[in-house]
Design a protein around this motif. Structure first.
Motif, short mmCIF file in Angstrom:
data_model
loop_
_atom_site.label_atom_id
_atom_site.label_comp_id
_atom_site.label_asym_id
_atom_site.label_seq_id
_atom_site.Cartn_x
_atom_site.Cartn_y
_atom_site.Cartn_z
N ARG A 140 6.19 -12.86 5.20
CA ARG A 140 6.42 -13.18 6.61
C ARG A 140 7.09 -12.02 7.34
NH1 ARG A 140 3.20 -16.93 7.19
NH2 ARG A 140 3.76 -19.09 7.65
N LEU A 141 7.96 -11.31 6.62
CA LEU A 141 8.72 -10.20 7.22
C LEU A 141 7.96 -8.88 7.17
CD1 LEU A 141 12.21 -11.01 5.64
CD2 LEU A 141 11.59 -11.26 8.06
N ASN A 142 6.71 -8.91 6.70
CA ASN A 142 5.92 -7.69 6.55
C ASN A 142 6.59 -6.69 5.60
OD1 ASN A 142 3.59 -8.04 8.36
ND2 ASN A 142 5.13 -8.17 9.97
N LYS A 143 7.29 -7.23 4.58
CA LYS A 143 7.94 -6.41 3.57
C LYS A 143 7.53 -6.90 2.17
CE LYS A 143 12.15 -5.13 6.12
NZ LYS A 143 12.14 -3.69 5.85
N PRO A 144 6.22 -6.89 1.87
CA PRO A 144 5.78 -7.44 0.58
C PRO A 144 6.37 -6.75 -0.64
CG PRO A 144 4.03 -6.16 1.61
CD PRO A 144 5.11 -6.32 2.64
N ASN A 145 6.76 -5.49 -0.49
CA ASN A 145 7.35 -4.74 -1.61
C ASN A 145 8.84 -4.50 -1.41
OD1 ASN A 145 4.79 -4.39 -2.93
ND2 ASN A 145 4.30 -2.82 -1.41
N GLY A 146 9.45 -5.27 -0.51
CA GLY A 146 10.87 -5.09 -0.22
C GLY A 146 11.77 -5.61 -1.33
#
Length: 245
Positions: A140-146
């Protein structure tokens, strides 16, 4: 497949001897993540408005199934991983926990150990849907690898009760989802806590607790609900009277 650093075991009895004295009790509460509450957190009935299109519309993960053995792990399929950092143990883990619709048993074991009760080192098997929830929040936060910072994972009943006893008012529920290994308190570096809360709420997938003072968000796969504990008190501006010459 995973990067993991282990630490020597730490028993609950040793913890009590070290931290129970009144002088350190409050410090133990601060380490947990800030103000807590002996009563269950206040459930808000008002609706938190989330701006449309504020988050990625990418598809989120639906529940999968746990492979019965290594032979049942698919050779092909999209891999899903989690990068976690524990603020209490300073451990890191980067693990592929799911391939396609299949959870990897070995990876789940590593995550369960990583999310152990850091006071007692007790481990409990997490509901794998909680790991999907973390992954979906990052999507959702556009941070799939965060990376997700972990403040609290699993808690034994004894630890939960101890934390509830630290002060007359805490944010620890008597029947916490943490005890059932269905809840995690998180932060995401570079993401405001309010936005993290909104991203979690947009999934409509369980409980979301917002702790603005302590700057973390509780996410669980229990009943859908949300609450806010604590808040900022606006300071009154001082009025300055200019002297006339």
């Amino acid at each position: 497949m995973a990067t993991f650093t282990s630490f020597p075991p730490f028993t609950f009895s040793k913890f009590l001897k070290k931290y129970v004295p009144a002088g350190l009790a409050l410090a133990g509460l601060v380490l947990l993540a800030g103000p807590m509450q002996a009563k269950a957190p206040r459930i808000k009935t008002s609706h938190v408005k989330i701006k449309p299109m504020a988050f990625s519309a990418a598809a989120v993960l639906a529940p999968g199934t746990v492979a019965e053995s290594d032979d049942a792990i698919p050779d092909e399929g999209k891999k899903y991983s989690l990068r976690l950092y524990s603020l209490h143990t300073n451990e890191n883990i980067n693990v592929v926990y799911r391939v396609g619709d299949v959870y990897l048993p070995g990876a789940l074991d590593q995550l369960n150990h990583f999310l152990r009760d850091h006071y007692t080192d007790d481990v409990k098997q997490y509901d794998p849907s909680e790991f999907d929830l973390l992954h979906n929040v990052l999507t959702r936060l556009n941070k799939p690898n965060g990376t997700i910072n972990i403040l609290c994972g699993y808690r034994t009943e004894e630890t939960n009760e101890y934390l509830r006893s630290l002060a007359p008012v805490t944010g620890v529920a008597e029947h916490s989802q943490h005890i059932q290994a269905k809840a995690i308190d998180i932060r995401v570096p570079g993401v405001q806590t309010a936005r993290l809360r909104d991203a979690a709420m947009s999934l409509d997938a369980g409980g979301v607790g917002y702790y603005p003072k302590s700057q973390f968000v509780h996410v669980d796969v229990g009943p859908v609900r949300h609450w806010t504990y604590g808040g900022y008190t606006k300071k009154k501006k001082r009025s300055h009277t200019r002297r006339r010459a």
